[in-house]
Design a protein around this motif. Sequence first.
Motif, PDB file in Angstrom:
ATOM      1  N   LEU A 181       9.194  82.825 111.673  1.00  0.00           N
ATOM      2  CA  LEU A 181       8.454  81.738 111.031  1.00  0.00           C
ATOM      3  C   LEU A 181       7.411  81.149 111.967  1.00  0.00           C
ATOM      4  O   LEU A 181       7.742  80.649 113.034  1.00  0.00           O
ATOM      5  N   ASP A 182       6.166  81.218 111.559  1.00  0.00           N
ATOM      6  CA  ASP A 182       5.109  80.575 112.343  1.00  0.00           C
ATOM      7  C   ASP A 182       4.948  79.153 111.804  1.00  0.00           C
ATOM      8  O   ASP A 182       5.541  78.787 110.796  1.00  0.00           O
ATOM      9  N   GLU A 183       4.098  78.391 112.460  1.00  0.00           N
ATOM     10  CA  GLU A 183       4.024  76.975 112.111  1.00  0.00           C
ATOM     11  C   GLU A 183       3.352  76.708 110.767  1.00  0.00           C
ATOM     12  O   GLU A 183       3.176  75.553 110.409  1.00  0.00           O
ATOM     13  N   VAL A 184       3.011  77.758 110.025  1.00  0.00           N
ATOM     14  CA  VAL A 184       2.408  77.549 108.703  1.00  0.00           C
ATOM     15  C   VAL A 184       3.286  76.673 107.823  1.00  0.00           C
ATOM     16  O   VAL A 184       2.804  76.046 106.884  1.00  0.00           O
ATOM     17  N   LEU A 185       4.570  76.633 108.163  1.00  0.00           N
ATOM     18  CA  LEU A 185       5.502  75.793 107.404  1.00  0.00           C
ATOM     19  C   LEU A 185       5.003  74.354 107.328  1.00  0.00           C
ATOM     20  O   LEU A 185       5.261  73.639 106.369  1.00  0.00           O
ATOM     21  N   ALA A 186       4.261  73.960 108.344  1.00  0.00           N
ATOM     22  CA  ALA A 186       3.759  72.587 108.410  1.00  0.00           C
ATOM     23  C   ALA A 186       2.808  72.282 107.259  1.00  0.00           C
ATOM     24  O   ALA A 186       2.573  71.116 106.937  1.00  0.00           O
ATOM     25  N   VAL A 187       2.263  73.313 106.621  1.00  0.00           N
ATOM     26  CA  VAL A 187       1.308  73.087 105.524  1.00  0.00           C
ATOM     27  C   VAL A 187       2.007  72.573 104.267  1.00  0.00           C
ATOM     28  O   VAL A 187       1.419  71.852 103.462  1.00  0.00           O
ATOM     29  N   GLY A 188       3.269  72.939 104.104  1.00  0.00           N
ATOM     30  CA  GLY A 188       3.993  72.497 102.909  1.00  0.00           C
ATOM     31  C   GLY A 188       4.177  70.986 102.916  1.00  0.00           C
ATOM     32  O   GLY A 188       4.129  70.359 103.967  1.00  0.00           O
ATOM     33  N   ASP A 189       4.371  70.395 101.719  1.00  0.00           N
ATOM     34  CA  ASP A 189       4.572  68.942 101.699  1.00  0.00           C
ATOM     35  C   ASP A 189       5.962  68.606 102.239  1.00  0.00           C
ATOM     36  O   ASP A 189       6.788  69.496 102.455  1.00  0.00           O
ATOM     37  N   SER A 190       6.213  67.307 102.478  1.00  0.00           N
ATOM     38  CA  SER A 190       7.437  66.967 103.209  1.00  0.00           C
ATOM     39  C   SER A 190       8.695  67.337 102.414  1.00  0.00           C
ATOM     40  O   SER A 190       9.680  67.775 102.997  1.00  0.00           O
ATOM     41  N   ASP A 191       8.653  67.218 101.080  1.00  0.00           N
ATOM     42  CA  ASP A 191       9.822  67.607 100.275  1.00  0.00           C
ATOM     43  C   ASP A 191      10.156  69.068 100.499  1.00  0.00           C
ATOM     44  O   ASP A 191      11.307  69.448 100.691  1.00  0.00           O
ATOM     45  N   PHE A 192       9.090  69.883 100.487  1.00  0.00           N
ATOM     46  CA  PHE A 192       9.320  71.318 100.623  1.00  0.00           C
ATOM     47  C   PHE A 192       9.809  71.659 102.027  1.00  0.00           C
ATOM     48  O   PHE A 192      10.665  72.510 102.206  1.00  0.00           O
ATOM     49  N   ARG A 193       9.259  70.954 103.021  1.00  0.00           N
ATOM     50  CA  ARG A 193       9.681  71.212 104.394  1.00  0.00           C
ATOM     51  C   ARG A 193      11.179  70.936 104.581  1.00  0.00           C
ATOM     52  O   ARG A 193      11.890  71.689 105.211  1.00  0.00           O
TER      53      ARG A 193
END
Length: 401
Positions: A181-193
């Motif tokens: 997992l790269d930091e692209v996860l940060a793009v999702g909104d907080s609920d999704f994170r």
Amino acid sequence: MRNDEVLIKVEGVSKKFCKSLKRSLWYGLGDIFRSVLGIKNPEILRKDEFWAVKDVSFEVRRGECLGLIGHNGAGKSTLLKMLNGLIRPDEGRIEMRGKVGALIELGAGFNPVLTGRENVYNNGAILGFSKAEIDYKFDDIVNFAEMEEFVDMPVQNYSSGMKVRLGFAIAAQLEPDVLILDEVLAVGDSDFRVKCFNHIYKVISKSAVVFVSHSIPQLTRICDKLGLLEKGNLLKYGNGVGDIIFYYTKALKQEKHTKTNEIQNILIKKFWIKETDNPVGKELTFGKSYFIQFELDLCGKAIYNDLKILITVNDATENNVLQLIENIEFTSGKLNLYKFEFQNANFNAGRYFITASILEGDKGKFLSVQRNITFFDVKNYLPGYASVFLIPHKITHEIKK
Ligand SMILES: Nc1ncnc2c1ncn2[C@@H]1O[C@H](COP(=O)(O)OP(=O)(O)OP(=O)(O)O)[C@@H](O)[C@H]1O
């Protein structure tokens, strides 16, 4: 399936890139030519070449999560791309066991003209899953991504967050042995994170996870091992997560946290945070007592009533760690000195920055705000590292009859 088998083994891996596109094309042609003739490619760097990753070795077992941390351009994504087989190392060996799910670049792995549905099948097939296996998981993937309405739309029309949702749902729901997992996860909104992190916790016990992030709380929450990359070199690596974070945050460039004085009706003249036993340095030791001391001076002739000091502590990645607000007496025309004493420095390892503000009245009108008035480092000797601040507490234990 052994519980602690090594799923990722990286041995002496290096990757070089060339800063000049024209030269890199020439070098590429030369390399192909040499490999056809069976001649080894040059190990030294040619003009404009540099090591993006240099001699990196580590291993990750099933049930482990390795976090990769480092400044921009340190080589984290390049390393992930090599793990995922998107690019080949110039030197060294990478051994990956089992199915590999990855969420690397935003939209990487998606064919933009195909719909979300078609991309799920494509990516699943690339991961090595049969059509029947993907059919079985398809609804879970789409439900997880919350993309039921858009699954038949071409991916090129998806927003960044939608691409991340679908990418993560595919990578994680297919239960790969290795999850990258790269930091692209940060793009999702907080609920999704939050949903992703809950899922990662579940996946970790069955997979080997490699996770890149600039967020220290995220890394410390899920990683049991850290690797600190700097200019392509694996500078620090191991289970001493607290020590590695301490080393990394201490090396952060100070200018990012320059002192600013936003409002200045009343002046915070001096501000110290010191360990009681070591009133010289800026380093606190976890668990030891410390104090905060500051001086206030009045600018102008105004008389202030009902003053409060607000002290905010931020960690090196700008997360608000804690806040302290206290009424203070103030005598006009004099230099006023205040001292707060604290029993335990319960901060975890790392560098912290203090913002101090002076407020007046019930409504808390700001008279003075000094951002990053000072910083302090905390050394941590705890075996674990999971949160930024540990709450002081008392525990009672009784055995009932
Ligand atoms: N295809 C490429 N061609 C040339 N240079 C590249 C290429 N890909 C990456 N680089 C360079 O390699 C170095 C490492 O890049 P990489 O993307 O791995 O860094 P990173 O640690 O992931 O950074 P960030 O935190 O900014 O995402 C950088 O100097 C980058 O410019």
